[in-house]
Scaffold this motif. Sequence first.
Motif, short mmCIF file in Angstrom:
data_model
loop_
_atom_site.label_atom_id
_atom_site.label_comp_id
_atom_site.label_asym_id
_atom_site.label_seq_id
_atom_site.Cartn_x
_atom_site.Cartn_y
_atom_site.Cartn_z
N ASN A 11 -4.00 0.65 -8.42
CA ASN A 11 -3.36 -0.91 -8.39
C ASN A 11 -2.65 0.12 -7.18
N LEU A 12 -1.57 1.12 -7.00
CA LEU A 12 -0.35 0.99 -6.11
C LEU A 12 -0.92 1.28 -4.76
N ALA A 18 3.70 -4.48 -6.20
CA ALA A 18 5.14 -4.39 -7.08
C ALA A 18 4.68 -4.19 -8.27
N ILE A 19 3.28 -5.56 -8.58
CA ILE A 19 3.22 -5.62 -10.38
C ILE A 19 3.03 -4.16 -11.04
N THR A 20 2.92 -3.41 -10.13
CA THR A 20 2.36 -2.31 -11.06
C THR A 20 3.92 -1.31 -11.11
N MET A 21 4.42 -1.11 -10.54
CA MET A 21 5.24 -0.49 -10.25
C MET A 21 6.50 -1.27 -11.46
N LEU A 132 9.20 7.17 -10.29
CA LEU A 132 10.39 7.14 -11.33
C LEU A 132 11.69 6.85 -10.60
N CYS A 133 11.68 7.84 -9.37
CA CYS A 133 12.52 7.76 -8.36
C CYS A 133 12.58 6.01 -7.56
#
Length: 320
Positions: A11-12, A18-21, A132-133
């Motif tokens: 999903n990335l 955006a939802i996955t992040m 993460l960054c």
Amino acid sequence: MESFPVINMENLNGEKRAITMDKIKDACENWGFFELVNHGIPPEFMDTIESMTKGHYKKCMEQRFGELVASKGLECVQTEVHDLDWESTFHLKHLPVSNISQIPDLDDDYRRVMKEFALKLEKLAEELMDLLCENLGLEKGYLKKAFYGSQGPNFGTKVSNYPPCPKPDLIKGLRAHTDAGGIILLFQDDKVSGLQLLKDGQWVDVPPMRHSIVVNLGDQIEVITNGKYKSILHRVVAQTDGNRMSIASFYNPGSDAVIYPAPALVESEAEEASKAVYPKFVFEDYMRLYAALKFQAKEPRFQAMKAMESSPSLGPIATA
């Protein structure tokens, strides 16, 4: 209790990015753990790893573990055991230099697939660090650079088996601890459970899921993020039935990497001067301390490193 965070990495690559992040951000801030599916490591390759790991335990380690248990009288203990874990392990080092060819008892095919697995996990760890960054507002590659030191990161694997235990109420599979390093990627047994993390004062099971990779954050990520992401206490509860396989790979800073909170995540110079909770230290110094205090709270470790901050062993910060 809300459900354990599961991240679908496919999903990335689309409209759900955006939802996955956000899910990854929430998992890092509130759990310190999450489980990856569709992470790009082929399921049939993971089946091969599992089958070879379990076969190697049966052939080379099961009898040795039985002899150890008998020699220490562990099958008939009457009180809780605090100085030992019910696990059979061996360790592989991949970076900066591999030791796979030196480990006894591994057959050539097993060596080959473990080398290949390590390469895939290294790539996955670095991909995760950039995610993460992105969530932290740090430049791409910041964490990898922070971990680099002069010779690149330390990367190794702990291969564990947790055989059936007659006294799981008295002997832990693995006592509660936080991990010292950076990002940990775990391929765990999908049939025999046992891994738990401490959340809001309760022990929560990390659900076994076929072909998933469990990710957790270590102490170094807590320091670099200035406490925004925290390493979490976790343990393995021994089971009376089934042999639980665990292959944990640790993507850690290089031995001489200097670790400290990312300046962008320290809210102000005043905070840096007066309230900064986290120390600046050389990773190898932290590991020496951790080796003696692994099963104790992490906060005194951070305080001890803070007391060492003026030590002359802090050389110039490596930027390679």
